[in-house]
Design an enzyme around this catalytic site. Structure first.
Site, mmCIF file in Angstrom:
data_model
loop_
_atom_site.group_PDB
_atom_site.id
_atom_site.type_symbol
_atom_site.label_atom_id
_atom_site.label_comp_id
_atom_site.label_asym_id
_atom_site.label_seq_id
_atom_site.Cartn_x
_atom_site.Cartn_y
_atom_site.Cartn_z
ATOM 1 N N ARG A 21 31.622 38.923 37.470
ATOM 2 C CA ARG A 21 31.100 40.044 38.276
ATOM 3 C C ARG A 21 30.277 40.993 37.737
ATOM 4 N NH1 ARG A 21 37.144 41.648 40.065
ATOM 5 N NH2 ARG A 21 38.018 39.548 40.919
ATOM 6 N N SER A 112 36.510 40.815 44.577
ATOM 7 C CA SER A 112 37.814 41.397 45.085
ATOM 8 C C SER A 112 37.711 42.734 45.683
ATOM 9 C CB SER A 112 38.772 41.320 43.739
ATOM 10 O OG SER A 112 39.758 41.402 44.239
ATOM 11 N N HIS A 113 38.594 43.802 44.943
ATOM 12 C CA HIS A 113 38.769 44.982 45.415
ATOM 13 C C HIS A 113 37.773 46.069 45.075
ATOM 14 C CE1 HIS A 113 40.409 44.113 41.517
ATOM 15 N NE2 HIS A 113 40.124 45.488 41.238
ATOM 16 N N LYS A 125 33.168 32.862 41.446
ATOM 17 C CA LYS A 125 34.382 32.086 40.856
ATOM 18 C C LYS A 125 34.445 30.698 41.063
ATOM 19 C CE LYS A 125 38.828 33.094 42.315
ATOM 20 N NZ LYS A 125 40.022 33.742 42.137
ATOM 21 N N ASP A 276 43.281 43.734 50.199
ATOM 22 C CA ASP A 276 41.967 44.172 49.384
ATOM 23 C C ASP A 276 40.738 43.318 50.088
ATOM 24 O OD1 ASP A 276 42.549 41.583 48.443
ATOM 25 O OD2 ASP A 276 41.471 42.149 46.273
ATOM 26 N N ASP A 278 39.019 40.450 49.329
ATOM 27 C CA ASP A 278 38.945 39.201 49.470
ATOM 28 C C ASP A 278 40.422 38.657 50.138
ATOM 29 O OD1 ASP A 278 40.098 39.714 46.868
ATOM 30 O OD2 ASP A 278 39.596 37.932 46.222
ATOM 31 N N ASP A 280 43.554 38.884 48.665
ATOM 32 C CA ASP A 280 44.324 38.206 47.721
ATOM 33 C C ASP A 280 45.362 39.177 47.386
ATOM 34 O OD1 ASP A 280 42.900 39.522 46.219
ATOM 35 O OD2 ASP A 280 42.664 37.620 44.837
ATOM 36 N N ARG A 281 45.186 40.737 47.312
ATOM 37 C CA ARG A 281 46.234 41.686 46.986
ATOM 38 C C ARG A 281 46.917 42.241 48.260
ATOM 39 N NH1 ARG A 281 43.929 45.343 42.040
ATOM 40 N NH2 ARG A 281 42.984 43.832 40.966
ATOM 41 N N GLU A 362 52.000 39.965 39.993
ATOM 42 C CA GLU A 362 51.007 40.757 38.912
ATOM 43 C C GLU A 362 51.386 42.467 39.440
ATOM 44 O OE1 GLU A 362 47.844 39.508 36.609
ATOM 45 O OE2 GLU A 362 47.143 38.804 38.683
ATOM 46 N N LYS A 375 46.810 34.351 44.412
ATOM 47 C CA LYS A 375 47.753 35.432 45.281
ATOM 48 C C LYS A 375 47.409 35.521 46.388
ATOM 49 C CE LYS A 375 45.310 39.097 42.711
ATOM 50 N NZ LYS A 375 44.800 39.033 41.525
HETATM 51 C C1 G1P Z 1 42.723 42.962 37.477
HETATM 52 C C2 G1P Z 1 44.196 43.000 37.439
HETATM 53 C C3 G1P Z 1 44.605 41.581 37.255
HETATM 54 C C4 G1P Z 1 44.120 40.724 38.306
HETATM 55 C C5 G1P Z 1 42.519 40.725 38.343
HETATM 56 C C6 G1P Z 1 42.086 40.202 39.392
HETATM 57 O O1 G1P Z 1 42.253 42.360 35.959
HETATM 58 O O2 G1P Z 1 44.738 43.791 36.336
HETATM 59 O O3 G1P Z 1 46.160 41.662 37.450
HETATM 60 O O4 G1P Z 1 44.495 39.545 38.133
HETATM 61 O O5 G1P Z 1 42.203 42.172 38.440
HETATM 62 O O6 G1P Z 1 42.462 40.428 40.810
HETATM 63 P P1 G1P Z 1 41.736 43.633 35.008
HETATM 64 O O7 G1P Z 1 40.821 44.361 35.421
HETATM 65 O O8 G1P Z 1 43.144 44.017 34.429
HETATM 66 O O9 G1P Z 1 41.166 42.451 33.913
HETATM 67 ZN ZN ZN Z 2 41.172 40.377 45.398
#
Ligand code: G1P
Ligand code: ZN
Length: 542
Positions: A21, A112-113, A125, A276, A278, A280-281, A362, A375
C-alpha cells in the site's frame, strides 16, 4: 510483441498486513507497478496455462494497473485471466471467483478503507488458489524479488475493453470479462435463507446500507433490493466512485457518522450497516445500538446455526489477538475450539482450509467464514439479517440478552495516526524492553499479571510469526495491546486496544470509554503515549 524492459529495484516494496500500500503518486513512478507485479509472478511456480483472477475496488488508478497486470500475465504464461467488468471485484467476490473457477491465484487492487484519488492511496495484493491472501512464505519471496529485480516483461498491445462482458484474446491468453456480482450473489443465496429475509422486508422491516460510494454498491443493490425485496433507497451511496466521493470508505463511527446518527434517531430504521472500499469490512448498528465488531463476531458465532449454511454448527472460531475475548466464551459454551491469530486475514487461511475454524473475525470490522478466504462485509450483514428474520427481535434485545448470558466485553481501540516513525518505534521498543519486569508492578491502580510480545505458532503448518503485538494483562482480567499498523501510508499508526470484562449490574448501560478509564490511564502510563507521541488524545476511537 513481447517487450523486455530493464528496471532498477525499489527498496520499499515490502508487503504489509494486506499487500503493498502506497500513495497513488508513489505507485505512478516509472516501473513501480511493473516491478511489483513481475516480483509476484517470479515468486510463483507452476501457473503455466492456468487462470489468474484480476479485479479491484474501482478506486483511482485501478483501470491502468489492471491493463498492465493483464499484459504482464500474458507474457508470464497464464492461460486465462478472469477480470471483473469495469475492473471491479470486491475483495470477497474476488476470493470467491478464485475458488469457484479453480484459478491459480488472483491479483486484487485495493487500499481497502483508505481514501482514493490522485493524492490518496492504492494497493496491490496477491491471493493464492484457496482464495486467501498469500501467506508470509510467499510475501517474503515477493519482497526478496523486489530487491533484486532487473527487468520485467510485458506484451506491447492495445488496452483491452474492460467494459464488455465476454472473451477476448491477448497473445496466447484468453481474457474473460465477467459479471462481478453474479457469482457472489449466488454464493450468498446458497448460505442464507433468502425467502425468510424477503418475508421480513415484506413485513415492513427497514434497513439502511451505506455503501460509502465504494465497491459494495452494486453487490448490495442486487442482493438487498433486487433479490431480497428491500425497498429502493435501502442502499445509499451505492455508486462506486474513483475517489469515494472524497470520503474515507471506512465503516466506523467516525467515517460513517451519518449512518450512526440516523440509527440513533427516534425514527431510525430497524437495522443499519455499511461496508468499506473493497467490501470486506462491515459496520453493524441496530436501532439505538452500535454493535462492536468483537461483539458482532461473538453474536454471529452464537447464532450462526440459524442460517442454513451453518445449520450443522461451527467447527471452531478464530479471532485476531487484539480482538476482544467475547467470542472465546461463545466457543466455550459451544464446546468448540477458539484460535487466536496475529492481525491480518492471511493468518485465518490455514485454519479455514484445515476445517479447524468456520467463523473468523477481527476487531477492525472484519468478519467472515469458510465460504471464501477473505473477510466479507455483506456476508456479515446477511448473516445478521438471517438471524433477525428467525429471532424476530430487535438488535438491541439480542445484544443485551447476549451480554446477560456471557458478560459484556467493554472494548475500544485508540488510534494515533501519522505519528513520527521514530517516536512510534521508540515507544514499542521501550515497552518490549520492559516486558520481563512488568508483572507484579502497579500502574494507574491496576496490577500487571502478564506481559509479552505475541508470537503465533500456526497449528496447521507449524510456522512461527513473532512480534505481533505487545499485550499486557492485568490481575482483574482487563487487557491492553499495543501494536503498530502495517497498512498505513504515511508515518506510523499506533493502535492501542483496550478491554475489560464487565459483568456487574448495569453493564449494558455503561459507556465504554468510562468503563475502560482505568485501563486507558494504565496504557498511557505504561507506554508514555502522550509524552512520546506528543498527542493529547487519539485521532480515532473505535
Ligand atoms: C488493519 C487492521 C487489521 C486488518 C487490516 C486489513 O491492519 O487492524 O485487522 O486485517 O487492516 O484490513 P493494521 O493497519 O492494523 O496493520
Ligand atoms: Zn477492506
Amino acid at each position: 510483441m513481447i517487450k523486455t524492459v530493464s528496471t532498477t529495484a525499489f527498496d520499499d516494496q515490502k508487503p504489509g498486513t494486506s499487500g503493498l500500500r502506497k500513495k497513488v503518486r508513489h505507485f505512478q513512478q516509472t516501473n513501480y507497478v511493473q516491478n511489483f507485479i513481475q516480483s509476484i509472478f517470479d515468486s510463483l511456480e507452476g501457473f503455466e496455462g492456468k487462470t489468474l483472477v484480476i479485479g479491484g475496488d474501482g478506486r483511482y488508478f485501478n483501470r491502468e494497473v489492471i491493463q498492465t497486470a493483464i499484459k504482464m500475465a500474458a507474457v508470464a504464461g497464464f492461460g486465462r485471466v478472469l477480470v471483473g467488468k469495469g475492473g471491479i471485484l470486491s475483495t470477497p467476490a474476488a476470493s470467491n471467483v478464485i475458488r469457484k473457477y479453480a484459478a491459480f491465484g488472483g491479483i486484487i487492487l485495493s487500499a481497502s478503507h483508505n481514501p482514493g484519488g490522485p493524492d490518496e492511496d492504492f494497493g496491490i495484493k496477491y491471493n493464492i488458489g484457496n482464495g486467501g491472501p498469500a501467506p508470509e512464505g510467499i510475501t517474503d519471496k515477493i519482497h526478496a524479488n523486489t530487491k533484486s529485480i532487473t527487468e520485467y516483461t510485458i506484451l506491447d498491445a492495445p488496452d483491452l475493453d474492460l467494459d464488455a462482458q465476454g472473451t477476448q484474446t491477448l497473445g496466447d491468453m484468453t481474457v474473460e470479462v465477467i459479471d462481478p456480482v453474479a457469482d457472489y450473489a449466488e454464493l450468498m443465496e446458497s448460505l442464507f435463507d433468502f425467502p425468510a429475509i424477503r418475508a421480513m422486508f415484506e413485513g415492513g422491516f427497514t434497513m439502511s446500507f451505506d455503501a460509502m460510494s465504494a465497491v459494495t454498491g452494486p453487490y448490495a443493490t442486487e442482493i438487498l433490493e433486487n433479490r431480497l425485496g428491500a425497498p429502493k433507497g435501502t442502499v445509499v451511496n451505492g455508486t462506486p466512485l474513483e475517489d469515494f466521493g472524497g470520503h474515507h470508505p471506512d465503516p466506523n463511527l467516525v467515517h460513517a457518522k451519518e449512518l450512526y446518527d440516523r440509527m440513533m434517531a427516534d425514527d431510525a430504521p430497524d437495522f443499519g450497516a455499511a461496508s468499506d472500499g473493497d467490501g470486506d469490512r462491515n459496520l453493524i448498528i441496530g436501532r439505538g445500538i452500535f454493535v462492536t465488531p468483537s461483539d458482532s463476531l461473538a453474536l454471529l458465532a452464537a447464532n450462526a446455526h440459524l442460517a442454513p449454511g451453518y445449520a450443522k454448527g461451527l467447527a471452531g472460531i478464530a479471532r485476531s489477538m487484539p480482538t476482544s475475548g467475547a467470542a472465546d466464551r461463545v466457543a466455550e459454551a459451544l464446546c468448540i475450539e477458539i484460535y487466536e491469530t496475529p492481525t491480518g486475514w492471511k493468518f485465518f487461511g490455514n485454519l479455514l482450509d484445515a476445517g479447524k475454524a468456520t467463523i473468523c473475525g477481527e476487531e477492525s470490522a472484519g468478519t467472515g467464514s469458510d465460504h471464501v478466504r477473505e473477510k466479507d462485509g455483506l456476508w456479515a450483514v446477511l448473516l445478521w439479517l438471517n438471524i433477525l428474520a428467525v429471532r424476530k427481535e430487535p438488535v438491541k434485545d439480542i445484544v443485551t440478552a447476549h451480554w446477560a448470558k456471557y458478560g459484556r466485553n467493554q472494548y475500544t481501540r485508540h488510534d494515533y495516526e501519522a505519528v513520527e516513525t521514530d517516536a512510534a518505534n521508540g515507544l514499542m521498543d521501550a515497552l518490549r524492553g520492559r516486558l520481563a519486569d512488568l508483572p507484579g508492578t502497579t500502574v494507574a491502580d491496576l496490577t500487571v499479571a502478564t506481559a509479552d510480545d505475541f508470537s503465533y505458532h500456526d497449528p496447521v503448518d507449524g510456522s512461527v510469526s513473532k512480534n505481533q503485538g505487545v499485550r499486557i494483562g492485568f490481575e482483574d482480567g482487563s487487557r491492553v495491546v499495543f501494536r503498530l499498523s502495517g497498512t498505513g501510508t504515511s508515518g506510523a499508526t499506533l493502535r492501542v486496544y483496550l478491554e475489560k470484562l464487565d459483568t456487574g449490574p448495569g453493564s449494558a448501560e455503561r459507556e465504554t470509554q468510562a468503563a475502560l478509564a482505568d485501563v486507558i490511564a494504565a496504557a498511557d502510563e505504561l507506554a508514555g503515549i502522550k509524552s512520546r507521541t506528543g498527542r493529547d488524545a487519539p485521532d480515532v476511537i473505535t
